[in-house]
Design a protein around this motif. Structure first.
Motif, short mmCIF file in Angstrom:
data_model
loop_
_atom_site.label_atom_id
_atom_site.label_comp_id
_atom_site.label_asym_id
_atom_site.label_seq_id
_atom_site.Cartn_x
_atom_site.Cartn_y
_atom_site.Cartn_z
N PHE A 60 10.52 5.99 -5.74
CA PHE A 60 11.07 4.68 -6.08
C PHE A 60 11.43 3.86 -4.83
CE2 PHE A 60 12.33 5.92 -10.58
CZ PHE A 60 11.54 4.95 -11.16
N PHE A 61 12.01 4.53 -3.83
CA PHE A 61 12.56 3.78 -2.69
C PHE A 61 11.62 3.72 -1.48
CE2 PHE A 61 16.35 4.66 -5.18
CZ PHE A 61 17.05 3.47 -5.08
N VAL A 62 10.84 4.76 -1.26
CA VAL A 62 9.99 4.74 -0.05
C VAL A 62 8.54 5.09 -0.37
CG1 VAL A 62 11.90 5.25 1.50
CG2 VAL A 62 10.57 7.14 0.53
N GLY A 63 8.18 5.12 -1.65
CA GLY A 63 6.82 5.51 -2.02
C GLY A 63 5.75 4.62 -1.42
N THR A 64 5.91 3.32 -1.59
CA THR A 64 4.91 2.38 -1.07
C THR A 64 4.80 2.42 0.45
OG1 THR A 64 5.25 0.93 -2.99
CG2 THR A 64 4.19 -0.03 -1.05
N PRO A 65 5.91 2.38 1.21
CA PRO A 65 5.79 2.47 2.67
C PRO A 65 5.14 3.76 3.16
CG PRO A 65 7.96 1.66 2.06
CD PRO A 65 7.31 2.11 0.80
N VAL A 66 5.43 4.89 2.48
CA VAL A 66 4.83 6.17 2.88
C VAL A 66 3.33 6.15 2.68
CG1 VAL A 66 4.67 8.63 2.29
CG2 VAL A 66 6.91 7.56 2.56
N LEU A 67 2.88 5.63 1.53
CA LEU A 67 1.45 5.54 1.28
C LEU A 67 0.77 4.65 2.32
CD1 LEU A 67 1.15 5.21 -2.61
CD2 LEU A 67 0.78 7.22 -1.19
N HIS A 68 1.41 3.54 2.65
CA HIS A 68 0.85 2.63 3.65
C HIS A 68 0.82 3.30 5.02
CE1 HIS A 68 1.89 -1.18 1.10
NE2 HIS A 68 0.86 -0.51 0.64
N PHE A 69 1.85 4.07 5.35
CA PHE A 69 1.93 4.73 6.66
C PHE A 69 0.77 5.70 6.85
CE2 PHE A 69 3.33 8.30 9.32
CZ PHE A 69 3.67 7.62 10.49
N PHE A 70 0.44 6.45 5.81
CA PHE A 70 -0.65 7.42 5.91
C PHE A 70 -2.00 6.82 5.53
CE2 PHE A 70 3.00 10.30 5.47
CZ PHE A 70 2.73 11.20 6.50
N GLY A 71 -2.00 5.56 5.20
CA GLY A 71 -3.24 4.89 4.86
C GLY A 71 -3.82 5.36 3.53
N ILE A 72 -2.96 5.76 2.61
CA ILE A 72 -3.40 6.26 1.30
C ILE A 72 -3.25 5.14 0.28
CG2 ILE A 72 -3.03 7.97 -0.51
CD1 ILE A 72 -1.78 9.78 1.60
N SER A 73 -4.32 4.86 -0.41
CA SER A 73 -4.27 3.84 -1.45
C SER A 73 -3.85 4.45 -2.78
CB SER A 73 -5.65 3.17 -1.60
OG SER A 73 -6.60 4.12 -2.05
N ILE A 74 -3.43 3.58 -3.69
CA ILE A 74 -3.09 4.04 -5.04
C ILE A 74 -4.32 4.66 -5.70
CG2 ILE A 74 -2.45 3.28 -7.36
CD1 ILE A 74 -0.10 3.41 -5.55
N GLU A 75 -5.50 4.09 -5.41
CA GLU A 75 -6.73 4.62 -5.99
C GLU A 75 -6.97 6.06 -5.53
OE1 GLU A 75 -6.47 1.82 -4.36
OE2 GLU A 75 -6.91 0.22 -5.81
N ALA A 76 -6.78 6.32 -4.22
CA ALA A 76 -6.96 7.68 -3.70
C ALA A 76 -5.92 8.63 -4.29
CB ALA A 76 -6.86 7.67 -2.17
N LEU A 77 -4.70 8.14 -4.46
CA LEU A 77 -3.65 8.96 -5.06
C LEU A 77 -4.03 9.35 -6.48
CD1 LEU A 77 -0.70 10.07 -5.02
CD2 LEU A 77 0.01 7.86 -5.92
N ARG A 78 -4.54 8.39 -7.24
CA ARG A 78 -4.93 8.68 -8.62
C ARG A 78 -6.09 9.66 -8.68
NH1 ARG A 78 -2.70 5.24 -12.39
NH2 ARG A 78 -1.83 3.27 -11.66
N ILE A 79 -7.10 9.46 -7.84
CA ILE A 79 -8.28 10.33 -7.89
C ILE A 79 -7.93 11.75 -7.46
CG2 ILE A 79 -10.57 10.74 -6.90
CD1 ILE A 79 -10.83 7.66 -6.63
N GLY A 80 -7.26 11.89 -6.31
CA GLY A 80 -6.91 13.22 -5.82
C GLY A 80 -5.91 13.93 -6.72
N GLY A 81 -4.88 13.21 -7.14
CA GLY A 81 -3.88 13.81 -8.01
C GLY A 81 -4.43 14.14 -9.38
#
Length: 223
Positions: A60-81
């Motif tokens: 909730f609080f740092v999810g978006t910044p963490v994804l951006h830091f590692f260069g992970i998109s929501i699409e990659a998160l959905r596919i891998g997860g």
């Protein structure tokens, strides 16, 4: 402000609960913890719930910044997860009806089950990619305005608490639910839950692929 806060909490809670689906996953949890006593299962359910709470708070609080830091998109998160969820569900769907150790009467170390509290019981089975993506989406429009930030933060904390309370209640009482269904009913419920979990994993992957391919299709020159 109060009505808006309540609306945000109800919207976020119903969205996350529908994605997590703890009532179906409770049978998966029971299958993974069949060697434990009622007290040990309740302790493990409490540990999973605490893990899920902190996962939700972090997302909730740092999810978006963490994804951006590692260069992970929501699409990659959905596919891998989604792939991780689908593989886990497929293994459960094709597991033998009776486990070797239980059938042979061999004791199973409870510590082995407890070691699975975070992976895979918390992630990806409870707070998987769909949950993470939903939580990030709920706060995607969070502004830096103090009043809105405070309201959003309160809503996030309350939503997390409500979700993990439901998770703990259903997981810790999964044996009682199975008792009412009976042996055959529990076996059917487990298989159905595993199949639904497989479908959820595949759906998460398809959503990720569609979101990834949509911009490419939109930018494709007309013939």
């Amino acid at each position: 402000m109060t009505s808006s806060l309540v609306s945000d909490i109800l919207f976020g809670f119903t969205g996350l609960i529908s994605i997590i689906n703890p009532f179906a996953i409770a049978f998966v949890f029971l299958d993974r913890t069949e060697s434990l006593t009622v007290e040990e299962r309740a302790t493990l359910a409490k540990r999973v719930s605490i893990n899920a709470f902190f996962v939700l708070i972090v997302v909730f609080f740092v999810g978006t910044p963490v994804l951006h830091f590692f260069g992970i998109s929501i699409e990659a998160l959905r596919i891998g997860g989604g792939l991780a969820v689908a593989v886990s569900a497929w293994n459960m769907l094709n597991a033998p009806e009776t486990r070797t150790e239980a059938a042979a009467g061999k004791p199973v170390d409870p510590d082995n089950a407890m070691s699975k509290a975070f992976f895979p019981l918390t992630m990806p089975l409870t707070t998987g990619p769909g949950t993470i993506a939903t939580a990030i989406a709920l706060n995607a429009n969070r502004t830096h305005k103090l009043s809105e930030f405070v309201q959003s933060s309160i809503a996030s904390i309350v939503i997390s608490i409500l979700v993990v309370l439901v998770v703990y209640f259903t997981y810790s009482r999964s044996a009682y639910i199975a008792h009412f269904l009976g042996k055959e009913g529990t076996r059917v419920a487990l298989r159905v839950s595993a199949f639904l979990l497989l479908c959820i994993g595949v759906q998460i992957m398809l959503t990720g692929f569609s979101e990834f391919l949509a911009p490419l299709a939109a930018n494709r020159p007309a013939s």
